[in-house]
Scaffold this active site. Structure first.
Site, mmCIF file in Angstrom:
data_model
loop_
_atom_site.group_PDB
_atom_site.id
_atom_site.type_symbol
_atom_site.label_atom_id
_atom_site.label_comp_id
_atom_site.label_asym_id
_atom_site.label_seq_id
_atom_site.Cartn_x
_atom_site.Cartn_y
_atom_site.Cartn_z
ATOM 1 N N HIS A 20 21.313 46.172 -37.395
ATOM 2 C CA HIS A 20 22.613 45.810 -38.008
ATOM 3 C C HIS A 20 22.369 44.603 -38.910
ATOM 4 O O HIS A 20 22.190 43.486 -38.434
ATOM 5 C CB HIS A 20 23.634 45.463 -36.914
ATOM 6 C CG HIS A 20 25.001 45.163 -37.445
ATOM 7 N ND1 HIS A 20 26.148 45.737 -36.922
ATOM 8 C CD2 HIS A 20 25.434 44.351 -38.438
ATOM 9 C CE1 HIS A 20 27.201 45.296 -37.569
ATOM 10 N NE2 HIS A 20 26.798 44.440 -38.498
ATOM 11 N N HIS B 207 27.544 44.756 -32.340
ATOM 12 C CA HIS B 207 27.740 43.345 -31.973
ATOM 13 C C HIS B 207 28.715 43.147 -30.814
ATOM 14 O O HIS B 207 29.751 42.511 -30.985
ATOM 15 C CB HIS B 207 28.147 42.499 -33.176
ATOM 16 C CG HIS B 207 29.142 43.130 -34.120
ATOM 17 N ND1 HIS B 207 30.346 43.664 -33.712
ATOM 18 C CD2 HIS B 207 29.101 43.322 -35.457
ATOM 19 C CE1 HIS B 207 30.989 44.129 -34.756
ATOM 20 N NE2 HIS B 207 30.255 43.946 -35.825
ATOM 21 N N LYS C 67 29.518 53.881 -40.816
ATOM 22 C CA LYS C 67 30.100 52.675 -40.224
ATOM 23 C C LYS C 67 31.616 52.739 -40.239
ATOM 24 O O LYS C 67 32.228 52.970 -41.286
ATOM 25 C CB LYS C 67 29.629 51.443 -41.019
ATOM 26 C CG LYS C 67 30.189 50.113 -40.522
ATOM 27 C CD LYS C 67 29.632 49.715 -39.167
ATOM 28 C CE LYS C 67 30.351 48.507 -38.577
ATOM 29 N NZ LYS C 67 29.840 47.223 -39.022
ATOM 30 N N HIS D 62 32.683 48.903 -35.595
ATOM 31 C CA HIS D 62 33.145 47.525 -35.450
ATOM 32 C C HIS D 62 34.316 47.586 -34.485
ATOM 33 O O HIS D 62 35.422 47.972 -34.860
ATOM 34 C CB HIS D 62 33.561 46.918 -36.793
ATOM 35 C CG HIS D 62 33.972 45.478 -36.665
ATOM 36 N ND1 HIS D 62 33.250 44.437 -37.186
ATOM 37 C CD2 HIS D 62 35.021 44.906 -36.009
ATOM 38 C CE1 HIS D 62 33.836 43.286 -36.880
ATOM 39 N NE2 HIS D 62 34.911 43.551 -36.164
ATOM 40 N N ASP E 151 23.223 41.307 -37.157
ATOM 41 C CA ASP E 151 24.456 41.032 -37.898
ATOM 42 C C ASP E 151 24.284 39.790 -38.764
ATOM 43 O O ASP E 151 25.251 39.078 -39.027
ATOM 44 C CB ASP E 151 25.658 40.888 -36.958
ATOM 45 C CG ASP E 151 26.985 41.060 -37.687
ATOM 46 O OD1 ASP E 151 26.980 41.519 -38.848
ATOM 47 O OD2 ASP E 151 28.018 40.710 -37.104
ATOM 48 N N HIS F 92 23.358 42.654 -42.862
ATOM 49 C CA HIS F 92 24.067 42.551 -44.138
ATOM 50 C C HIS F 92 23.125 41.951 -45.173
ATOM 51 O O HIS F 92 22.658 40.815 -45.003
ATOM 52 C CB HIS F 92 25.300 41.651 -43.997
ATOM 53 C CG HIS F 92 26.323 42.189 -43.050
ATOM 54 N ND1 HIS F 92 27.370 42.992 -43.458
ATOM 55 C CD2 HIS F 92 26.436 42.071 -41.703
ATOM 56 C CE1 HIS F 92 28.095 43.334 -42.399
ATOM 57 N NE2 HIS F 92 27.545 42.790 -41.318
#
Ligand code: DOR
Ligand code: ZN
Length: 350
Positions: A18, A179, A104, A141, A252, A20
């Site tokens: 995961h 997460h 996602k 999420h 994350d 970004h």
């Protein structure tokens, strides 16, 4: 006689399930931090505009590959951002072509750039059915967004209101709760024996909500889902070091320029790519479970995603506290590197 403390640890090269990376100047600045240690990463699609279609994912992957430092050996695994308009066939084709590894799900309004996410979960049923047929994972999420639900309860409420109904209607869908931050989520994953796993971030293994709020507000510790009470953090550490194959690393790592974090309405996100492995080795060592680090960072995730384990190895060396940069320059402003609040003795050899 006390056994000699382990001073070198060689493990399979890890993956980040995961991550970004953003785009443009920020991508160029942060990509090297992950590529230095990780072989593969699941790339989050919450760009502006989001990565919704197979074609957008293909182009984004090309931009990531073009931004890699020369000689880097790093594979971005792309995800599609699920909207209520997503076409099940576009998703299936992207999966068959190897363009997209997963989809996602952001509840609309849950976090950074989630405005195009899902409001009515019934409208995504055809996509989820198709994904179950082809074995494509859904990455969730897991927070409700209703303003009347306390922000510290949003993950637990999501499990009851959204995740359980989705799993009941579609037990064949393979899901990763991203997460996780609560005992409720860890228990839910542990009690489920099919098609459900969870990522745990580096920072949620280290901070609780006091770190954010006690003695002054610390924007660099603000992320979503927000860190919870200490008892939850302890459960997350137990899950991570347990070796249970359903729990694996998803950092994350989410860079924002400091001017966007240190603002009256600061962005959510903690940038951990630079020192994640050092942090994790410290946590696993403190728990007396360094032997389980490899499962958490290099094995469990690949097995869930049905991908081969990485053949190459990385060595962590214990010594004097590691000096790592407090910030990195991004071209969009300075990005602050996560400060765990304790010295890091483990250095990953590159
Ligand atoms: O803290 C977070 N930052 N949580 C998310 O879900 C998104 C991420 C980001 O993109 O900045
Ligand atoms: Zn994220």
């Amino acid at each position: 006689m006390k056994p000699k403390a382990t001073s070198r640890l060689t493990i399979r090269r890890p993956d980040d399930w995961h991550l970004h990376l953003r785009d443009g100047a920020m991508l160029a600045a942060v990509l090297r931090e992950s590529a230095r240690h990780f072989a593969r990463a699941i790339i989050m699609p919450n760009l502006v505009p989001p990565v919704v279609t197979a074609e957008q994912a293909r182009l984004y992957r090309n931009r990531i590959l073009a931004a890699l430092p020369s000689g880097a050996n790093f594979t971005p695994l792309m995800t599609l951002y699920l909207t209520e308009e997503t076409d099940p066939e576009d998703v299936a084709l992207a999966h068959a072509d190897g363009i997209a590894t997963a989809v996602k799900l952001y509840p609309a309004g849950a976090t950074t750039n989630s405005g195009s996410g899902v409001r009515d979960f019934d409208r995504i049923r055809p996509v989820l059915d198709r994904m179950a047929e082809i074995g494509m994972p859904l990455l969730v999420h897991g927070e409700v967004t209703d303003s009347e639900i306390d922000i510290f309860d949003r993950e637990a409420v999501f499990i009851d209101r959204v995740l359980k109904p989705i799993r009941k209607k579609n037990p064949d869908l393979r899901i990763v709760m991203e997460h996780v931050t609560t005992e409720d989520a860890v228990d839910y994953v542990r009690d489920t024996h099919r098609n459900l796993a969870a990522t745990i971030t580096t920072h949620h293994l280290i901070i609780n909500r006091n770190h954010i709020l006690a003695g002054g507000v610390r924007p660099h510790f603000y992320c979503l889902p927000v860190a919870k009470r200490e008892r939850h953090r302890i459960v997350l550490v137990q899950a991570a070091v347990s070796g249970d194959p359903r729990f694996f690393l998803g950092t994350d790592s989410a860079p924002h320029a400091d001017h966007a974090k240190l603002a009256p309405c600061g962005c959510a996100g903690i940038f951990t790519a630079t020192n994640t492995l050092s942090c994790l080795a410290e946590i696993f060592e403190a728990a007396g479970r360094l032997d389980k680090l490899e499962a958490f960072v290099s094995i469990n995730g690949a097995n869930f995603y049905r991908m081969p384990l990485n053949d190459d190895r990385i060595t962590l060396v214990r010594g004097e506290p590691v000096i790592y940069p407090a910030t990195i320059e991004s071209g969009e402003g300075t990005v602050t590197v996560f400060d765990p609040g304790f010295p890091l003795h483990w250095r990953a050899e590159t």
